[in-house]
Structures are given as C-alpha cells and as structure tokens.
Write a protein that holds these residues in place. Structure first.
Motif, short mmCIF file in Angstrom:
data_model
loop_
_atom_site.label_atom_id
_atom_site.label_comp_id
_atom_site.label_asym_id
_atom_site.label_seq_id
_atom_site.Cartn_x
_atom_site.Cartn_y
_atom_site.Cartn_z
N ALA A 77 0.70 -1.31 0.04
CA ALA A 77 0.11 0.06 0.04
C ALA A 77 0.66 1.07 -0.08
O ALA A 77 1.83 1.36 0.81
CB ALA A 77 -0.85 0.06 1.13
N TYR A 78 0.49 2.23 -0.74
CA TYR A 78 1.25 3.33 -0.82
C TYR A 78 0.03 4.42 -0.76
O TYR A 78 -1.24 4.26 -1.25
CB TYR A 78 1.65 3.71 -2.33
CG TYR A 78 2.88 2.73 -2.43
CD1 TYR A 78 4.34 3.05 -1.89
CD2 TYR A 78 2.74 1.74 -2.98
CE1 TYR A 78 5.36 2.19 -2.29
CE2 TYR A 78 3.82 0.89 -3.46
CZ TYR A 78 5.18 1.03 -3.00
OH TYR A 78 6.24 0.22 -3.09
N SER A 79 0.22 5.71 -0.32
CA SER A 79 -0.65 6.80 -0.25
C SER A 79 0.14 7.96 -0.79
O SER A 79 1.19 8.04 -0.72
CB SER A 79 -1.39 6.82 1.05
OG SER A 79 -0.17 7.39 1.89
N THR A 83 -5.02 6.01 -2.06
CA THR A 83 -4.06 4.95 -1.59
C THR A 83 -4.04 3.91 -3.01
O THR A 83 -4.91 3.83 -3.88
CB THR A 83 -4.46 3.95 -0.67
OG1 THR A 83 -6.12 3.37 -0.75
CG2 THR A 83 -4.75 5.06 0.46
#
Length: 160
Positions: A20-22, A115
C-alpha cells in the motif's frame, strides 16, 4: 541455502513495500512513456514517482513496467498499467491518464489523495516443509494470510 528468517525478512520487506502506498493522484496527457512505449489519452495507464519506479540504468527495462496497480479513492477502485515515470511526483504519488482519473473523481478536482498497491500482492502464505524447506505463496486475498507469516509480520526483530 538461506535461512527461513532471512527469506521471510526479504519477503516481508518486499511485500510491505508493494502492499500500500498513499499520495496525490493527478492526471496528464500520455505520449512516449519511460517504459519506451507510446500511449494514448484513452489508455488506462499510470506514471509512478521515482521512488516507486526505480532508477534503472535503462528506464525502458524497469521492473515496474507493465505491472498493474489498483487505485482507491472515496470507495471507488480503478486499475492502471505502469508505463511511465513522474519525475515531479513525491513518493507514493501517481500521475494517471484522464480515463483512470475520471473513474475515481471529476477532472475538475485535478488532484486527490489516494491509496494504491500492486495488483495481486496483498497477502503471503508460508508453507514450512521442515529442514529449512519453505514455500512462499502470494495471494490476492488478504484474508488468506496464514498464521506463520502473520506471526512473523508482527514479531519484533529480537524475536526472529
């Protein structure tokens, strides 16, 4: 032969980076991408920040080229294929083609917080066959993570 702990540490680092990235999502008009292919404004594509795209000597051969990501915003999800690098994007931020942006928000917004993660890399199962023999299996279903990996994932470094 590597130890179970070494294998799990390596997998945990790579899996946690991929999960996960945001960051901000903006949109752009595609053309020739850093992966070396031309794309049109109607293609469902994404440009990643340098931190996620990487710094390969030949950007056309970056490991992320052609990978699919799932982008989440306000209860909606869109998918896009990595074809480009966004040099001005902060780590975790992405630049997408207009149709991808439109699936999640109105183009009038211009920039939204999202995200995202690589498609199909949300859980890890560890099968321990004894005598240092293990098999690591990636699963699309985060509910499928098994107890061995979950115990490792939640362990403190001195417990490994």
């Amino acid at each position: 032969m590597i130890s179970l702990t070494t294998a799990l540490v390596a997998l945990a680092v790579s899996a946690s980076q991929a999960l996960a990235y945001s960051g901000d999502m903006t949109y752009y008009t595609p053309g020739l991408g850093a992966c070396g292919k031309y794309n049109s404004e109607s293609d469902h594509i994404v440009a990643l920040a340098p931190a996620q795209y990487g710094y390969d000597a030949n950007p056309n051969k970056a490991k992320v080229c052609g990978k699919k990501i799932n982008i989440h915003y306000n209860g909606k999800t869109a998918s896009a294929t990595v074809v480009d690098k966004c040099p001005s994007c902060a780590s975790g931020s992405i630049d997408v083609s207009p149709p991808v942006f439109k699936q999640l928000a109105s183009l009038d917004k211009g920039r939204v917080k999202v995200t995202w993660g690589y498609a199909g890399s949300s859980a890890v199962n560890v099968e321990d066959f004894g005598d240092g023999q293990i098999r690591l299996v990636m699963s699309d279903d985060p509910e499928q993570i098994n107890e061995e990996y979950e115990g490792f994932e939640n362990a403190k470094e001195n417990e490994l």
